[in-house]
Scaffold this motif. Structure first.
Motif, PDB file in Angstrom:
ATOM      1  N   ALA A   1      -8.751   6.805  -0.846  1.00 56.46           N
ATOM      2  CA  ALA A   1      -7.520   6.282  -1.433  1.00 56.46           C
ATOM      3  C   ALA A   1      -6.797   5.360  -0.453  1.00 56.46           C
ATOM      4  CB  ALA A   1      -6.617   7.440  -1.853  1.00 56.46           C
ATOM      5  N   ALA A   2      -6.791   5.731   0.827  1.00 54.22           N
ATOM      6  CA  ALA A   2      -6.160   4.891   1.842  1.00 54.22           C
ATOM      7  C   ALA A   2      -6.894   3.561   1.981  1.00 54.22           C
ATOM      8  CB  ALA A   2      -6.113   5.627   3.175  1.00 54.22           C
ATOM      9  N   ARG A   3      -8.223   3.617   1.928  1.00 53.83           N
ATOM     10  CA  ARG A   3      -9.023   2.375   2.006  1.00 53.83           C
ATOM     11  C   ARG A   3      -8.614   1.393   0.906  1.00 53.83           C
ATOM     12  NH1 ARG A   3     -13.096   0.403  -1.070  1.00 53.83           N
ATOM     13  NH2 ARG A   3     -13.265   2.346  -2.271  1.00 53.83           N
ATOM     14  N   ILE A   4      -8.507   1.908  -0.312  1.00 50.14           N
ATOM     15  CA  ILE A   4      -8.170   1.040  -1.442  1.00 50.14           C
ATOM     16  C   ILE A   4      -6.752   0.496  -1.295  1.00 50.14           C
ATOM     17  CG2 ILE A   4      -7.806   1.007  -3.935  1.00 50.14           C
ATOM     18  CD1 ILE A   4     -10.032   3.139  -4.135  1.00 50.14           C
ATOM     19  N   ALA A   5      -5.810   1.362  -0.950  1.00 50.97           N
ATOM     20  CA  ALA A   5      -4.416   0.932  -0.826  1.00 50.97           C
ATOM     21  C   ALA A   5      -4.255  -0.155   0.226  1.00 50.97           C
ATOM     22  CB  ALA A   5      -3.532   2.129  -0.501  1.00 50.97           C
TER      23      ALA A   5
ATOM     24  N   PRO B   1       0.832  -1.212   0.000  1.00 50.74           N
ATOM     25  CA  PRO B   1       0.000   0.000   0.000  1.00 50.74           C
ATOM     26  C   PRO B   1       0.859   1.252   0.000  1.00 50.74           C
ATOM     27  CG  PRO B   1      -0.018  -1.027   2.172  1.00 50.74           C
ATOM     28  CD  PRO B   1       0.710  -1.960   1.260  1.00 50.74           C
ATOM     29  N   LEU B   2       0.589   2.158  -0.944  1.00 50.61           N
ATOM     30  CA  LEU B   2       1.344   3.396  -1.066  1.00 50.61           C
ATOM     31  C   LEU B   2       0.442   4.441  -1.716  1.00 50.61           C
ATOM     32  CD1 LEU B   2       4.065   5.012  -1.035  1.00 50.61           C
ATOM     33  CD2 LEU B   2       4.474   4.080  -3.335  1.00 50.61           C
ATOM     34  N   LEU B   3       0.346   5.622  -1.125  1.00 42.58           N
ATOM     35  CA  LEU B   3      -0.457   6.699  -1.690  1.00 42.58           C
ATOM     36  C   LEU B   3       0.452   7.658  -2.438  1.00 42.58           C
ATOM     37  CD1 LEU B   3      -2.925   7.514   1.238  1.00 42.58           C
ATOM     38  CD2 LEU B   3      -3.167   5.874  -0.618  1.00 42.58           C
ATOM     39  N   ILE B   4       0.173   7.859  -3.725  1.00 44.10           N
ATOM     40  CA  ILE B   4       0.916   8.811  -4.550  1.00 44.10           C
ATOM     41  C   ILE B   4       0.002   9.996  -4.796  1.00 44.10           C
ATOM     42  CG2 ILE B   4       2.149   9.187  -6.711  1.00 44.10           C
ATOM     43  CD1 ILE B   4       1.586   5.710  -6.323  1.00 44.10           C
ATOM     44  N   ILE B   5       0.297  11.115  -4.152  1.00 49.93           N
ATOM     45  CA  ILE B   5      -0.530  12.311  -4.251  1.00 49.93           C
ATOM     46  C   ILE B   5       0.054  13.211  -5.343  1.00 49.93           C
ATOM     47  CG2 ILE B   5      -1.565  14.233  -3.008  1.00 49.93           C
ATOM     48  CD1 ILE B   5      -2.237  11.512  -1.785  1.00 49.93           C
ATOM     49  N   ASP B   6      -0.702  13.390  -6.425  1.00 51.72           N
ATOM     50  CA  ASP B   6      -0.261  14.239  -7.535  1.00 51.72           C
ATOM     51  C   ASP B   6      -1.143  15.489  -7.562  1.00 51.72           C
ATOM     52  OD1 ASP B   6       0.445  15.465  -9.894  1.00 51.72           O
ATOM     53  OD2 ASP B   6      -0.149  13.798 -11.199  1.00 51.72           O
TER      54      ASP B   6
END
Length: 645
Positions: free
Chosen positions: A414-418, A359-364
């Motif tokens: 997004a965190a839920r999915i990751a 799990p990793l969140l990439i914020i663009d």
């Protein structure tokens, strides 16, 4: 800045959607308006962003609905008095719900000739213009191409122009302070703020408290700014030039009961990430490198060590995401923030995260491109980069917030999915959402989703000889997620790296059939991510045209759709939060309409995906000007699409 809305009662004064007037005993005329759009504009050193932010905070505390559009140069300090150096802040506030910062200002505050020239084309005839006459010198006017003074040549005859010597009045008000003329003149933005606060009956206590806090180590400067602010208020009250002030009632009917605060997109996103880590019961790790317009997330998260947040400012973009992926391997909720140029640098490590299934969140926070492009201007042109910008088949879920406040909810999603699917996830915000602001209802913690996960703790597979072992790529049958094993857990040692893994065991594999299986499995995992169905706003159910949008186009599209409906036309609207995978019912929704129009701040990237996936002849309506759509511009385009339907 917070305010309480106890009940959804309507405005207490003034006809809905109109305006009225009256007089308080012994004071000037007061006119009631339903909405106002103000633009502060000046040199990048004139403090326009601070002025706009303070007026916004006052307006939020008063209870109006609002939307803002900061617009500033990319240069740290552009040449003074030049057109490229103009900085502006537009605020739209109303006694009802609004969706955009407004198409055109009702009031322009121009601090110098460059500000006037750069913004006058947006100001409709009949609007009010407040100019700082002290700056309209021959040299300053010649610098921006004025042959003569626009204050005297009749070019502003169609406007209500207020010529105010802001600098002189500010210096006069600060005579009692030991400040030189130049130093005293720097407070002219506070004088202007005081004048506008008087004109629109804004509260003042919070601004004075803010100034005392901001300049706590320099109390004389704080008191000087407060004196300038009060002088601006008193000038409005006493001068003959301003015969009328205005009231815009609180927008109580626009808000459900609750506690509200004004919030920008980057701040909401930061709070959403902190909330996600708390709901997941995981430490939050941010590995980042400063880049406009994403840096504010790094700045904000660095303040929250008390919530277990660790922020790491790396030496470059690649190091930032590398550290974040390492933190994900170690059991943290890992985040990296950037803009489009940084995504390009991070692409190999994003592919590694896909392969490792962590799990990793990439914020663009998208901005105008390509390359360095337009650092301080908005765009939503990174969709195809997020979808396909890696070597090999490397699918990644994509989430896009629609408003500044929605950035909070999008971060949780997004965190839920990751965490659920063990995958990197893209969150695509943009400069308009990041820097813009609106009221946000502070949620009840009990209403936030439970994001807790279970780490692997022991063997999960039995070999043919009965031996129990840990297989790092043995999958959950429902989510296809692999187990998350924290390093150091006895018996759960496993191999990681970018070379293809064998299904189940995680051993290095060059087997063609295994590679085909793993590629298809990773794609199936993303395709199987649970997302809500597309909701369609189609009041009559008989509309022939569907307007489909994503991300920050939500406000302008919705405002345009309202205008089209007000003119008597039927039109439907849908907006996508999830761009990979698409909602499962999207194909069925598209088939219901004879025509689909997709407005985007790019050259038609979502339209390309929709056409390819659903074989729908979606029509693009695009712009890449570094600015959000105007509602009237979109409404005109939609009316033309209806007329040619």
């Amino acid at each position: 800045m917070t305010s309480q809305v106890e009940s959804p009662a309507g405005p207490q004064s003034g006809p809905e959607g109109g305006q009225g007037s009256g007089r308080d005993a012994g004071s000037k005329e007061v006119r009631r308006l339903d909405r106002v759009i103000i633009r502060f504009a000046g040199d990048s050193g004139d403090g326009m962003q601070l002025t706009g932010d303070r007026f916004t905070s006052e307006t939020a505390s008063f209870g109006n609905d609002l939307s803002t559009l900061p617009n500033f140069p990319a240069e740290i300090r552009a040449p003074a008095g030049t057109l490229p150096g103009v900085s502006s802040f537009q605020l739209h506030f109303a006694d009802h719900d609004i969706l955009t910062p407004g198409d055109a200002p009702n009031v322009l505050v121009a601090m110098n000739p460059a500000a006037l020239k750069a913004n006058i084309a947006d100001v409709p005839r009949g609007a009010e213009i407040i100019v700082n006459t002290d700056e309209f010198t021959k040299r300053a006017m010649a610098k921006v191409g004025y042959a003569g003074s626009p204050l005297e040549d009749g070019s502003l005859d169609g406007y209500r122009v207020h010529q105010v010597p802001l600098t002189t009045l500010t210096v006069e008000a600060l005579k009692g302070f030991e400040l030189g003329r130049k130093e005293a003149g720097r407070s002219k933005n506070m004088f202007a703020l005081g004048l506008l606060s008087w004109m629109y009956h804004r509260p003042t206590e919070q601004t004075e408290a803010f100034l005392r806090s901001k300049f706590a180590k320099k109390p004389d400067i704080a008191e000087a700014n407060i004196a300038a602010f009060r002088a601006g208020w008193n000038f409005g009250e006493t001068t003959e030039d301003f015969a009328v002030s205005y009231e815009v009632a609180p927008a109580s009917s626009a808000f459900p009961p609750g506690t509200y605060r004004n919030i920008s997109g980057n701040l909401a996103l930061s709070y959403g990430l902190v909330a996600a880590s708390q709901q997941a019961d995981l430490p939050l790790f941010l590995g980042s490198y400063p880049i406009t317009p994403a840096s504010d997330v790094l700045h904000e998260l660095s303040k929250h060590k008390n919530f277990g947040v660790r922020s790491f400012q790396a030496e470059d973009e690649i190091a930032g995401i590398g550290a974040a992926l390492g933190a994900a391997f170690g059991g943290s909720l890992a985040v990296t923030t950037t803009s489009g140029p940084g995504v390009a640098l991070k692409s190999e490590t994003i592919g590694l995260a896909v392969s490792l299934e962590l799990p990793l969140l990439i914020i663009d926070i998208q901005r105008g491109g390509p390359s360095t492009g337009l650092p301080t201007k908005t765009e939503q042109a990174d969709l195809l980069q997020a979808m396909y910008g890696r070597n090999g088949e490397a699918p990644v879920p994509i989430v896009a917030p629609s408003t500044p406040a929605d950035c909070f909810t999008a971060a949780l999603d997004a965190a839920r999915i990751a965490l659920t699917y063990r995958t990197p996830v893209f969150l695509l915000s943009d400069g308009y959402l990041a820097n813009g602001s609106e009221p946000w209802r502070i949620p009840d913690v009990d209403d936030l989703p439970d994001l807790r996960v279970r780490f692997a703790s022991g063997a999960n597979h039995e070999l043919d000889d009965g031996t129990e072992v840990f297989w790092p790529y043995k999958r959950d049958p429902h989510t296809l997620a692999r187990p998350w094993a924290v390093p150091g857990t006895p018996g759960l040692e496993h191999r990681i790296g970018g070379i293809e893994k064998q299904d189940g065991t995680g051993n290095i594999s060059y087997d063609p059939a295994n590679h085909d299986f793993m590629v298809r499995t990773r794609q199936a995992k993303v395709d199987g991510v649970e997302v809500p169905d597309t909701e369609v706003d189609d009041p009559s159910g008989d509309a022939k045209l569907l307007v489909l949008g994503w991300g920050s186009t939500y406000g302008p599209i919705t405002a345009a759709v309202r205008r089209v409906r007000a003119a008597g036309d039927e039109i439907a609207q849908a907006h996508l939060r999830h761009l990979n995978p698409f909602p499962r019912n999207l194909g069925e929704v598209l088939e219901r309409y004879e025509k689909v129009v997709i407005p985007e701040m790019n050259l038609g990237q979502l339209a390309t995906l929709i056409r390819a996936r659903y074989l729908v002849d979606a029509q693009s309506y695009t712009q890449v000007r570094g600015l959000p759509f105007k509602a009237e511009q979109l409404a005109t385009a939609l009316k033309e699409a209806l007329a040619h339907g």
